[in-house]
Design an enzyme around this catalytic site. Structure first.
Site, PDB file in Angstrom:
ATOM      1  N   ASP A   1       4.590   3.941  -7.291  1.00 40.20           N
ATOM      2  CA  ASP A   1       3.608   2.928  -6.911  1.00 40.20           C
ATOM      3  C   ASP A   1       3.595   1.860  -8.010  1.00 40.20           C
ATOM      4  OD1 ASP A   1       1.156   2.395  -4.940  1.00 40.20           O
ATOM      5  OD2 ASP A   1       0.388   2.156  -6.969  1.00 40.20           O
TER       6      ASP A   1
ATOM      7  N   HIS B   1       3.560   7.669   1.393  1.00 39.61           N
ATOM      8  CA  HIS B   1       3.597   6.935   0.128  1.00 39.61           C
ATOM      9  C   HIS B   1       3.540   7.819  -1.110  1.00 39.61           C
ATOM     10  CE1 HIS B   1       2.994   3.583  -2.594  1.00 39.61           C
ATOM     11  NE2 HIS B   1       1.894   4.147  -3.075  1.00 39.61           N
TER      12      HIS B   1
END
Length: 330
Positions: free
Chosen positions: A111, A306
């Protein structure tokens, strides 16, 4: 039930320390001995997001060091928003490697940790000899001011990065119920609980959480895991974490000398096929032959969202350790 391919996480096996950096102190969680692998988390996470990688890397003969990025967890939280520039995060990583007594390291990020890792490799190739990126591909500085780009991505609504720009607005949404908000965003970007409409944009007058799914936790997250995250963010608040988003234009100005510059060290990319990031940054992935000429392998994991190193820890560990071992023999 199938057993994990690598040792399970045990808090007792992790060594914790605070190291001095230009911006204060950075908390480091370590396990193992050997070549250093620096692990950099994203938003809204902690060193704990690498809990499945720490024992696996240690068992494979590496020294794994997962940090709390400045603004998070036990690390320092400077009051000024401009203290969260990319250059500051790179300086923190450099200071951590030096404080651990090492002359070089492989840096891995997920991320927001991925661009921090990539820019660490870009700015200090003497220190960071290889870089692994999870979920967010490397995208070098381009000609357009980032806030203008994000405004276009939102279309008729507001892109989430734009939504995070105004100081205090996202905090007012999150901090009255930190645990509930974290549960929602983790579920919203996970395989199996991700809403079909996505959560990348916010309608006028709305909140990001308006589109969070209802129901329980994603399969990879236990109530005890959520307690760790919630406990830290309830203590620290979210401003330090959100300030990373509030520096995208400052980063663009700071990195003008590196406009379009490639990261040439050996690199690895692993993304999730269901992760919205792999969609809106698809162009960055296609550009890898130019932007990451040292790319050794790129993987998109089917059915994965994610939070890749937590959703699919065994697969990520195999890919990461295999790549690291290849660096040693290549």
């Amino acid at each position: 039930m199938p057993q994990p391919d690598h040792p399970s996480f045990s808090p007792a096996d992790v060594r914790h320390r605070l190291v001095e950096t230009p911006g204060g102190r950075i908390h480091v969680a370590e396990q193992g001995d050997g070549p250093l692998v620096l692990l950099v988390h994203g938003f809204p996470e902690l060193w704990y997001s690498w809990r499945h990688q720490l024992p696996a890397l240690a068992a494979a003969g590496f020294r794994a060091a997962a940090i709390d990025v400045r603004g998070y967890g036990r690390s320092s939280k400077p009051a000024q928003a401009h203290a969260y520039r990319m250059l500051d995060h790179v300086a923190d990583n450099v200071a951590v490697v030096r404080a651990l007594g090492e002359r070089s390291a492989v840096v891995a990020g997920h991320d927001w940790g991925a661009p921090i890792a990539a820019n660490s490799a870009l700015l200090r190739p003497d220190l960071f000899t290889a870089v692994a990126l999870f979920s967010v591909p490397y995208s070098p500085r381009g000609p357009g001011r980032p806030t203008d780009t994000f405004a276009r991505l939102g279309g008729e609504e507001e892109f989430y990065v734009s939504y995070f720009q105004r100081p205090g607005r996202a905090e007012a949404e999150i901090e009255p119920d930190v645990r509930g908000w974290l549960s929602g965003i983790y579920a919203a970007l996970s395989a199996g609980t991700m809403p079909a409409a996505g959560i990348s944009t916010v309608p006028e007058g709305g909140r990001l959480s308006d589109r969070f799914p209802e129901g329980g936790l994603p399969s990879w997250l236990t109530e005890a895991d959520l307690d760790v995250y919630a406990g830290e963010f309830e203590r620290t608040g979210l401003t330090g974490a959100l300030n990373r988003y509030r520096n995208v234009d400052r980063d663009w100005e700071d990195l003008a000398a590196w406009d379009g510059v490639a990261v040439t060290q050996p690199s690895l990319f692993v993304g999730g096929a269901l992760d919205p990031t792999t969609t809106w940054l698809a162009g960055a992935i296609k550009a890898f032959p130019r932007t990451l000429p040292g790319l050794t392998a790129s993987h998109i994991l089917d059915g994965c969202g994610h939070w890749i190193q937590q959703e699919r820890p065994d697969e990520v560990n195999r890919l990461l350790i295999g790549w690291l071992e290849g660096l040693a023999t290549g």
